[in-house]
Every structure is written in structure tokens, then in C-alpha cells.
Design an enzyme around this catalytic site. Structure first.
Site, PDB file in Angstrom:
ATOM      1  N   GLY A   1       1.085  -1.324  -0.217  1.00 25.64           N
ATOM      2  CA  GLY A   1      -0.120   0.213   0.337  1.00 25.64           C
ATOM      3  C   GLY A   1       0.814   0.990   0.239  1.00 25.64           C
ATOM      4  O   GLY A   1       0.467   2.198   0.922  1.00 25.64           O
TER       5      GLY A   1
ATOM      6  N   ASN B   1       1.497   3.210  -2.357  1.00 27.27           N
ATOM      7  CA  ASN B   1       1.096   4.095  -3.621  1.00 27.27           C
ATOM      8  C   ASN B   1      -0.625   4.430  -3.108  1.00 27.27           C
ATOM      9  O   ASN B   1      -0.279   5.782  -3.360  1.00 27.27           O
ATOM     10  CB  ASN B   1       0.766   3.463  -5.340  1.00 27.27           C
ATOM     11  CG  ASN B   1       2.391   2.886  -5.651  1.00 27.27           C
ATOM     12  OD1 ASN B   1       2.862   4.272  -5.991  1.00 27.27           O
ATOM     13  ND2 ASN B   1       2.560   1.755  -6.262  1.00 27.27           N
TER      14      ASN B   1
ATOM     15  N   ARG C   1      -5.246  -9.423  -8.692  1.00 28.11           N
ATOM     16  CA  ARG C   1      -6.091  -9.344  -9.810  1.00 28.11           C
ATOM     17  C   ARG C   1      -6.231  -9.159 -10.836  1.00 28.11           C
ATOM     18  O   ARG C   1      -6.485  -7.956 -10.812  1.00 28.11           O
ATOM     19  CB  ARG C   1      -7.325 -10.515  -8.787  1.00 28.11           C
ATOM     20  CG  ARG C   1      -6.697 -10.675  -7.817  1.00 28.11           C
ATOM     21  CD  ARG C   1      -8.605 -11.445  -6.425  1.00 28.11           C
ATOM     22  NE  ARG C   1      -9.254 -11.832  -7.440  1.00 28.11           N
ATOM     23  CZ  ARG C   1      -9.719 -12.793  -7.652  1.00 28.11           C
ATOM     24  NH1 ARG C   1      -8.974 -14.153  -6.796  1.00 28.11           N
ATOM     25  NH2 ARG C   1     -10.528 -13.563  -8.353  1.00 28.11           N
TER      26      ARG C   1
ATOM     27  N   LEU D   1      -8.937  -8.202 -13.263  1.00 29.49           N
ATOM     28  CA  LEU D   1     -10.783  -7.539 -13.654  1.00 29.49           C
ATOM     29  C   LEU D   1     -11.572  -8.218 -14.840  1.00 29.49           C
ATOM     30  O   LEU D   1     -10.269  -7.919 -15.909  1.00 29.49           O
ATOM     31  CB  LEU D   1     -10.591  -6.113 -13.369  1.00 29.49           C
ATOM     32  CG  LEU D   1     -10.432  -5.660 -12.019  1.00 29.49           C
ATOM     33  CD1 LEU D   1      -9.882  -4.303 -11.902  1.00 29.49           C
ATOM     34  CD2 LEU D   1     -10.563  -5.873 -10.753  1.00 29.49           C
TER      35      LEU D   1
ATOM     36  N   HIS E   1       2.067   0.741 -12.869  1.00 27.46           N
ATOM     37  CA  HIS E   1       2.808   0.059 -13.185  1.00 27.46           C
ATOM     38  C   HIS E   1       4.205   0.250 -13.506  1.00 27.46           C
ATOM     39  O   HIS E   1       4.506   0.884 -13.506  1.00 27.46           O
ATOM     40  CB  HIS E   1       1.620  -0.658 -14.633  1.00 27.46           C
ATOM     41  CG  HIS E   1       2.977  -1.803 -14.980  1.00 27.46           C
ATOM     42  ND1 HIS E   1       2.803  -3.180 -14.347  1.00 27.46           N
ATOM     43  CD2 HIS E   1       3.550  -2.270 -15.885  1.00 27.46           C
ATOM     44  CE1 HIS E   1       3.015  -4.431 -15.078  1.00 27.46           C
ATOM     45  NE2 HIS E   1       4.163  -3.586 -15.973  1.00 27.46           N
TER      46      HIS E   1
ATOM     47  N   ASP F   1      -2.206  -4.944 -17.785  1.00 30.48           N
ATOM     48  CA  ASP F   1      -1.498  -4.098 -18.142  1.00 30.48           C
ATOM     49  C   ASP F   1      -1.742  -3.296 -19.745  1.00 30.48           C
ATOM     50  O   ASP F   1      -0.814  -3.046 -19.920  1.00 30.48           O
ATOM     51  CB  ASP F   1      -0.061  -3.970 -17.702  1.00 30.48           C
ATOM     52  CG  ASP F   1      -0.235  -4.778 -16.447  1.00 30.48           C
ATOM     53  OD1 ASP F   1      -0.413  -4.569 -16.136  1.00 30.48           O
ATOM     54  OD2 ASP F   1       0.508  -5.808 -17.035  1.00 30.48           O
TER      55      ASP F   1
ATOM     56  N   GLU G   1       6.264   5.629  -8.815  1.00 34.54           N
ATOM     57  CA  GLU G   1       5.488   5.934  -8.773  1.00 34.54           C
ATOM     58  C   GLU G   1       4.745   6.321  -7.785  1.00 34.54           C
ATOM     59  O   GLU G   1       3.683   7.197  -8.220  1.00 34.54           O
ATOM     60  CB  GLU G   1       5.451   4.595  -8.426  1.00 34.54           C
ATOM     61  CG  GLU G   1       5.301   3.316  -8.863  1.00 34.54           C
ATOM     62  CD  GLU G   1       5.221   1.659  -8.422  1.00 34.54           C
ATOM     63  OE1 GLU G   1       4.078   1.579  -8.137  1.00 34.54           O
ATOM     64  OE2 GLU G   1       6.832   1.754  -8.988  1.00 34.54           O
TER      65      GLU G   1
HETATM   66  C1  GAR Z   1       3.483  -1.305  -6.774  1.00 37.83           C
HETATM   67  O1  GAR Z   1       5.467  -0.959  -7.745  1.00 37.83           O
HETATM   68  C2  GAR Z   1       2.891  -1.205  -8.620  1.00 37.83           C
HETATM   69  O2  GAR Z   1       3.180  -0.587  -9.446  1.00 37.83           O
HETATM   70  C3  GAR Z   1       2.665  -2.630  -8.124  1.00 37.83           C
HETATM   71  O3  GAR Z   1       2.810  -3.245  -7.528  1.00 37.83           O
HETATM   72  C4  GAR Z   1       3.675  -2.302  -6.625  1.00 37.83           C
HETATM   73  C5  GAR Z   1       2.775  -2.009  -4.977  1.00 37.83           C
HETATM   74  O4  GAR Z   1       3.351  -1.650  -4.125  1.00 37.83           O
HETATM   75  N1  GAR Z   1       1.550  -3.150  -9.544  1.00 37.83           N
HETATM   76  C6  GAR Z   1       2.272  -4.178 -10.042  1.00 37.83           C
HETATM   77  O5  GAR Z   1       2.831  -4.613 -10.823  1.00 37.83           O
HETATM   78  C7  GAR Z   1       0.536  -4.522 -11.192  1.00 37.83           C
HETATM   79  N2  GAR Z   1       0.729  -4.847 -12.157  1.00 37.83           N
HETATM   80  P1  GAR Z   1       2.332  -1.095  -3.720  1.00 37.83           P
HETATM   81  O6  GAR Z   1       1.713  -2.050  -2.473  1.00 37.83           O
HETATM   82  O7  GAR Z   1       3.575  -0.756  -2.082  1.00 37.83           O
HETATM   83  O8  GAR Z   1       1.604   0.483  -4.096  1.00 37.83           O
END
Ligand code: GAR
Length: 214
Positions: A13, A15, A92, A94, A110, A146, A175
Site C-alpha cells: 500500500g 502507492n 487480481r 479484473l 504499473h 497492463d 510511482e
Molecule cells: C507497485 O510497484 C505497483 O506498481 C505494482 O505493485 C507494487 C505495489 O506496491 N503493481 C503491479 O505490478 C500491477 N501490475 P504498493 O502496494 O506499495 O503500492
């Protein structure tokens, strides 16, 4: 009124935290209204609770099938008055039903410069491919994983001595800038989606492309 965000998570979490932090500024045009996790132990749930944000755990195995699980998510998002759904490490896929229910009101972050490296293990793959630049992408969600119109990207250099972890950390820092920026552009009503492309009105720096100082 600020744009109400529904954030879907599966894990850490960070982001989500970036969006929560951005919204502590009263001038930020969006706020996190609801966090939904498919995993009860997702650390992001604690971040939401600490910020006084409503949380909901919806475990897929508590539902008869994917359609019912997603129907519960849609109902919760609608009753929370959510206007934009943000996937933030939601691991997951969607269904087309969910994607069309939220079409152009559903974005994802991503950890690669799409369309390079969709899927998992993006940092390992960028290093193995010898990429000189890597980064992250915020995009509107389409049915195929993606893919979808790209809203914001941030690039970082790849060093010769990078490990997947060091590169992941450099990308993650971006990010946390890119996601709040993308949400702000949408919330300010400056974004138009046309086909596979996004147009951003009144673009000025820093905007749809973030070029970090190297
Ligand atoms: C992030 O790096 C996000 O970009 C990636 O998972 C991580 C989650 O981190 N998402 C994916 O790979 C989706 N395809 P977070 O839970 O600390 O935000």
C-alpha cells in the site's frame, strides 16, 4: 467537492499512502473515500485505518465466483460515491464486466514503461533485457492486462550495478510522484481519452511526463 477515490490493494500500500498523503493538502482535488483489499493481511489496510479511511476486505473465496466478488466490489464503490477507481498493487485480473462498469474511471499503476514489460517481475526483466531506462506508468485500464491509454510515465536510468531491488526502489520513488499527479490531472477535468491516447489540457511542467533529475 473533491473527486472520491476507491483504491484497490493487495499488499503493502505504498502507492495508496502516496494518494493519502497528497490528499492531506486541502487544495488537492481528490480524496481516498474507500480502500478495498482482497487480502485481509494487506499492510495497506492499516495505512488506510490510520488515516481514518473506510476499509473493506472482500476475499474472493468468500464468493461463489468472480462475478459475485466483483459485484460486491462494484456495490461498495458505488455506495461510497466513488468517482475514480485506482488500482494500487491490486494483484487480481479484473473481468470485462468490471472494466466496462468503470470504463475510463479506472486507472492502474504499473512498474515499467509500458508497453515494455507488462506482467510480473518487471525490474528483473528490465535488467536482463539491458534496458538503459525503466520506470512506471499510470494508465487507464482495459481488459487485456497492463494495456490501456497511458496517462503519466516517469523514467529512471538503469545503472550497470543495479539489482532488481535497487532498481525497484528507484522506480517506486517515481510511482509515488506519478500516481498523485495522474489523479490530480483527472480530478481537475483536464484529461480526455480518445482511442488509445490521452490528451491533457493546459499542460505545463510538471505534467504528463515526469523527467526526474538524474
Ligand atoms: C507497485 O510497484 C505497483 O506498481 C505494482 O505493485 C507494487 C505495489 O506496491 N503493481 C503491479 O505490478 C500491477 N501490475 P504498493 O502496494 O506499495 O503500492
Amino acid at each position: 467537492m473533491r473527486l472520491r477515490l476507491g483504491v484497490l490493494i493487495s499488499g503493502r500500500g505504498s502507492n495508496l499512502q502516496a494518494l493519502i498523503d497528497a490528499a492531506t493538502d486541502p487544495a488537492y482535488p481528490a480524496e481516498v473515500a474507500l480502500v478495498i483489499s482482497n487480502k485481509p493481511d494487506a499492510a495497506g489496510l492499516e495505512r488506510a485505518r490510520a488515516a481514518g479511511i473506510a476499509t473493506l476486505v472482500l476475499k474472493p473465496k468468500d464468493f461463489a465466483d468472480k462475478a459475485e466478488h466483483e459485484a460486491a466490489m462494484i456495490a461498495a464503490l458505488e455506495s461510497a460515491g466513488v468517482g475514480l477507481v485506482c488500482l494500487a498493487g491490486y494483484m487480481r485480473l479484473l473481468s470485462p464486466v468490471f472494466v466496462s462498469a468503470w470504463l475510463d474511471r479506472l486507472i492502474n499503476i504499473h512498474p515499467s514503461l509500458l508497453p515494455a514489460f507488462p506482467g510480473l517481475d518487471t525490474h528483473v526483466r528490465a535488467i536482463e533485457a539491458g534496458a538503459r531506462f525503466h520506470g512506471c506508468t499510470v494508465h487507464y485500464v482495459r481488459v487485456e492486462m497492463d494495456t490501456g491509454p497511458i496517462l503519466v510515465q516517469a523514467a529512471v536510468p538503469v545503472s550497470d550495478d543495479d539489482t532488481p531491488d535497487s532498481l525497484a526502489a528507484r522506480v517506486l520513488e517515481q510511482e509515488h510522484r506519478a500516481y498523485p499527479l495522474a489523479v490530480r490531472l483527472i480530478a481537475e477535468g483536464r484529461v480526455t481519452v480518445g482511442g488509445n491516447r490521452v490528451a491533457v489540457r493546459d499542460s505545463s511542467t510538471p505534467d504528463a511526463v515526469i523527467a526526474p533529475i538524474i
